[in-house]
Design a protein around this motif. Sequence first.
Motif, mmCIF file in Angstrom:
data_model
loop_
_atom_site.group_PDB
_atom_site.id
_atom_site.type_symbol
_atom_site.label_atom_id
_atom_site.label_comp_id
_atom_site.label_asym_id
_atom_site.label_seq_id
_atom_site.Cartn_x
_atom_site.Cartn_y
_atom_site.Cartn_z
ATOM 1 N N VAL A 132 7.578 13.056 -5.023
ATOM 2 C CA VAL A 132 6.763 12.478 -4.030
ATOM 3 C C VAL A 132 7.168 11.300 -3.556
ATOM 4 N N LEU A 133 7.168 11.129 -2.097
ATOM 5 C CA LEU A 133 7.317 10.015 -1.594
ATOM 6 C C LEU A 133 6.363 9.778 -0.491
ATOM 7 N N ASN A 134 5.724 8.502 -0.617
ATOM 8 C CA ASN A 134 4.700 8.052 0.151
ATOM 9 C C ASN A 134 5.306 7.062 1.088
ATOM 10 N N VAL A 135 4.927 7.279 2.356
ATOM 11 C CA VAL A 135 5.268 6.139 3.570
ATOM 12 C C VAL A 135 4.074 5.116 3.472
ATOM 13 N N ALA A 136 4.359 3.940 2.764
ATOM 14 C CA ALA A 136 3.458 2.885 2.834
ATOM 15 C C ALA A 136 3.589 1.871 3.920
ATOM 16 N N SER A 137 3.852 0.800 3.783
ATOM 17 C CA SER A 137 4.065 -0.421 4.774
ATOM 18 C C SER A 137 4.308 -1.736 4.300
ATOM 19 N N ASN A 179 8.171 1.048 2.178
ATOM 20 C CA ASN A 179 7.498 0.323 3.032
ATOM 21 C C ASN A 179 8.254 -0.195 4.157
ATOM 22 N N PRO A 180 8.001 0.321 5.364
ATOM 23 C CA PRO A 180 8.713 0.168 6.399
ATOM 24 C C PRO A 180 8.108 -1.149 7.151
ATOM 25 N N VAL A 181 8.719 -2.051 7.888
ATOM 26 C CA VAL A 181 8.426 -2.830 8.641
ATOM 27 C C VAL A 181 8.123 -2.176 10.206
ATOM 28 N N ALA A 182 7.457 -2.918 11.045
ATOM 29 C CA ALA A 182 7.142 -2.408 12.324
ATOM 30 C C ALA A 182 8.548 -1.642 12.973
ATOM 31 N N GLY A 183 8.442 -0.439 13.532
ATOM 32 C CA GLY A 183 9.415 0.146 13.981
ATOM 33 C C GLY A 183 9.360 0.843 15.231
ATOM 34 N N GLU A 184 10.278 1.295 15.897
ATOM 35 C CA GLU A 184 10.510 1.965 17.251
ATOM 36 C C GLU A 184 9.764 3.346 16.873
ATOM 37 N N THR A 185 8.278 3.801 16.939
ATOM 38 C CA THR A 185 7.644 4.736 16.744
ATOM 39 C C THR A 185 6.361 4.740 17.690
ATOM 40 N N PRO A 186 5.740 5.802 17.960
ATOM 41 C CA PRO A 186 4.472 5.849 18.550
ATOM 42 C C PRO A 186 3.371 4.975 18.216
ATOM 43 N N LEU A 187 3.399 4.525 16.927
ATOM 44 C CA LEU A 187 2.442 3.686 16.361
ATOM 45 C C LEU A 187 2.825 2.229 16.834
ATOM 46 N N LEU A 188 3.853 1.705 17.288
ATOM 47 C CA LEU A 188 4.350 0.468 17.431
ATOM 48 C C LEU A 188 3.487 -0.327 18.646
ATOM 49 N N LYS A 189 3.035 0.451 19.632
ATOM 50 C CA LYS A 189 2.126 -0.282 20.609
ATOM 51 C C LYS A 189 0.672 -0.489 20.040
ATOM 52 N N SER A 190 0.462 0.525 19.187
ATOM 53 C CA SER A 190 -0.963 0.131 18.610
ATOM 54 C C SER A 190 -1.009 -1.045 17.715
ATOM 55 N N PHE A 191 0.098 -1.131 16.861
ATOM 56 C CA PHE A 191 0.004 -2.243 16.145
ATOM 57 C C PHE A 191 0.015 -3.580 16.917
ATOM 58 N N VAL A 236 8.683 3.025 -7.561
ATOM 59 C CA VAL A 236 9.225 2.001 -6.817
ATOM 60 C C VAL A 236 8.536 1.955 -5.560
ATOM 61 N N CYS A 237 8.309 0.765 -5.049
ATOM 62 C CA CYS A 237 7.979 0.884 -3.342
ATOM 63 C C CYS A 237 8.660 0.029 -2.683
ATOM 64 N N MET A 238 9.932 0.352 -2.056
ATOM 65 C CA MET A 238 11.051 -0.020 -1.617
ATOM 66 C C MET A 238 10.734 -0.632 0.100
ATOM 67 N N GLU A 239 10.838 -1.876 0.004
ATOM 68 C CA GLU A 239 10.804 -2.604 1.526
ATOM 69 C C GLU A 239 12.083 -2.051 2.117
ATOM 70 N N ILE A 240 11.772 -1.600 3.479
ATOM 71 C CA ILE A 240 12.699 -1.211 4.241
ATOM 72 C C ILE A 240 12.298 -2.238 5.636
#
Length: 246
Positions: A132-137, A179-191, A236-240
Amino acid sequence: MRLRGKTAIVTGGASGFGAGIARKFVAEGAKVMIADINAEAADAMASEIGGLSFGCNMAMSDDVIALSEATLKAMGQIDILVNNAGVTHLPQAMEDVTEDDFDRVIAVNAKSVFLTAKYIIPHMKSRETGCVLNVASTAGVSPRPRLSWYNASKGWMITATRSMAVELAPLGIRVNAINPVAGETPLLKSFMGEDTPEIREKFLSTIPLGRFSTPEDMGSAACFLCSEEASMITGVCMEIDGGRCI
């Protein structure tokens, strides 16, 4: 071909980080079910990469049950589950977030993980294997102001990842998060609230490597954590994040 012979569900897989993960998984040999609330976009992504698609709301138990059944019927087993579906509220004072927006963030970012644990993980338990991989932040590690309830939902996901890992390890199931940092995705404008050069520069100034994350970055990290190369890694919760959380 690190995922040859594996089957995977990627929720929120029609765009953004989910699409990057789905593309990478297929490229590495996996059969992928793309689950997304936008059924048309899921169909298009599946056609593009050679996967399967299923339109569903991951915050609704009936939809998650139907997704599990459809995946097992089409693929025979579920080796990998990627809980990527996620939403945010617009940046604003915590007390100004509407109750409806709060409920939506918690339903999609937190309840969906509960529902997949309830209706998909039992299949993994029966086989005594799975990943299982959870996409957190990074928002759950180093919160940004004015995104309080989104931050909290991702902090919940990080804790859930560790708790799930401890509980499921004896059954041969690994659970990790990225744990992604802000990225070039549809959510970026919302952030950001609005997409202007000035606001982009403000966000980028907090990332030492000086760029936003990409779906390809997430795909590479997800592939490693879900492959046999990471067979000794769980909880593990890996920061990307390009160094943001240092």
